[in-house]
Motif scaffolding. Structure first.
Motif, mmCIF file in Angstrom:
data_model
loop_
_atom_site.group_PDB
_atom_site.id
_atom_site.type_symbol
_atom_site.label_atom_id
_atom_site.label_comp_id
_atom_site.label_asym_id
_atom_site.label_seq_id
_atom_site.Cartn_x
_atom_site.Cartn_y
_atom_site.Cartn_z
ATOM 1 N N ALA A 1 -5.126 -8.628 -10.875
ATOM 2 C CA ALA A 1 -4.489 -7.426 -10.478
ATOM 3 C C ALA A 1 -4.333 -7.888 -8.955
ATOM 4 O O ALA A 1 -3.457 -7.393 -8.235
ATOM 5 N N LEU A 2 -5.473 -8.103 -8.244
ATOM 6 C CA LEU A 2 -5.363 -8.203 -6.820
ATOM 7 C C LEU A 2 -4.226 -9.248 -6.318
ATOM 8 O O LEU A 2 -3.480 -9.096 -5.257
ATOM 9 N N SER A 3 -4.308 -10.508 -7.107
ATOM 10 C CA SER A 3 -3.135 -11.453 -6.893
ATOM 11 C C SER A 3 -1.870 -10.850 -6.957
ATOM 12 O O SER A 3 -0.971 -11.388 -6.244
ATOM 13 N N GLN A 4 -1.410 -10.155 -7.984
ATOM 14 C CA GLN A 4 -0.250 -9.199 -8.122
ATOM 15 C C GLN A 4 0.115 -8.349 -6.796
ATOM 16 O O GLN A 4 1.030 -8.535 -6.397
ATOM 17 N N MET A 5 -1.050 -7.732 -6.475
ATOM 18 C CA MET A 5 -0.745 -6.624 -5.292
ATOM 19 C C MET A 5 -0.401 -7.443 -3.990
ATOM 20 O O MET A 5 0.413 -7.326 -3.525
#
Ligand code: ADP
Length: 268
Positions: free
Chosen positions: A74-78
């Motif tokens: 999720a963090l990498s997508q953000m």
């Protein structure tokens, strides 16, 4: 309304019985100025919160342990989405500046060969897994009176697009030539190509023939609008030739006045 037509007779001035039609575009100009200001202000205001968000995201990415895979994903997508937003804000601000400022005093003799050599290296590094063959056919003597930063962003956008829209193993040719009309810069590729019916609208902001590709290519949709505005500011024009499935050629035509006639201080 904005298209109101003013009609009046000027017989009273003794010119005869003539009808004058005048379109009052004052309000249209005013609205256009407001639009430009608004875009510039919004883009500028978005910059600071974005930088803060990106900073926190990076810290979080460094602290979340490997085993928390979902959170890390999720963090990498953000992080990648905030990068896209940053690129968008950058391009919007650049476009606003190109539309509103006069930078003739930044024009100088630019050594195009050096600039393009560096850009070729960056282009190769952009998608190393695509193994493109990028050939530079630019004489070392190539010089142009221009704003170096603007020229770099125009050429950079054309070269980046060739990389983005050319599949693995494709060929990209970067050329420069001069004739009695002026100087010409072209980027050709044997990539996806564009249906010719889209060509007239390609330099419009956010115009994309194929919206499904947007997330894959990660562009801002403003690249060719930037190219167009840079060229207008240099008295140049863009020619686009393309065939779907065969490839594309983007040519920048610079007028003779842009050629450097005698050696002056050169920008690298
Ligand atoms: P972006 O690439 O971010 O979508 P641009 O303004 O740079 O925005 O380009 C607009 C559109 O023109 C692209 O979405 C793409 O469809 C098309 N295009 C531009 N350059 C090329 C190219 N070299 N080959 C094929 N299509 C291209």
């Amino acid at each position: 309304d904005d298209n109101r037509i003013l009609q009046f007779r000027i017989t009273e001035f003794g010119v005869g019985d003539q009808l004058i039609l005048a379109r009052d575009v004052t309000r249209l100009h005013h609205l256009e100025e407001m639009r430009k200001d608004f875009v510039a202000n919004v883009s500028h205001e978005l910059k600071t919160p974005l930088t803060v968000l990106k900073g926190y995201l990076e810290t979080l990415q460094d602290t979340v342990p490997e085993e928390q895979a979902r959170l890390r994903r999720a963090l990498s997508q953000m992080a990648s989405q905030s990068q896209r937003m940053e690129a968008l804000v950058h391009d919007l601000l650049l476009l606003s500046r190109l539309e509103s400022t006069n930078t003739d005093n930044t024009h100088q003799a630019v050594t195009v060969h050096g600039m393009l050599k560096r850009m070729r290296e960056s282009a190769l590094a952009l998608a190393p897994d695509k193994h493109h063959q990028i050939v530079l056919e630019v004489p070392e003597t190539a010089r142009l009176v221009a704003d170096p930063a603007e020229l770099e962003s125009a050429f950079g956008n054309l070269i980046t697009n060739a990389v983005k829209y050319t599949p693995e193993g494709g060929h990209i040719l970067i050329r420069w030539w001069q004739d009695d009309k002026g100087a010409h810069f072209s980027v050709s590729d044997d990539g996806t190509g564009i249906d010719p019916k889209h060509i007239p609208r390609l330099t419009e902001r956010f115009y994309r023939p194929d919206t499904s590709r947007v997330t894959q290519t990660g562009g801002t949709g403003l690249g060719l609008a930037i190219v167009k505005h840079v060229l207008i500011r240099h008295g140049a024009r863009l020619e686009i030739r393309s065939e779907l499935g065969k490839g594309s050629v983007f040519i920048c035509h610079f007028p003779r006045e842009r050629l450097v006639s005698k050696p002056t201080a050169l920008a690298q």
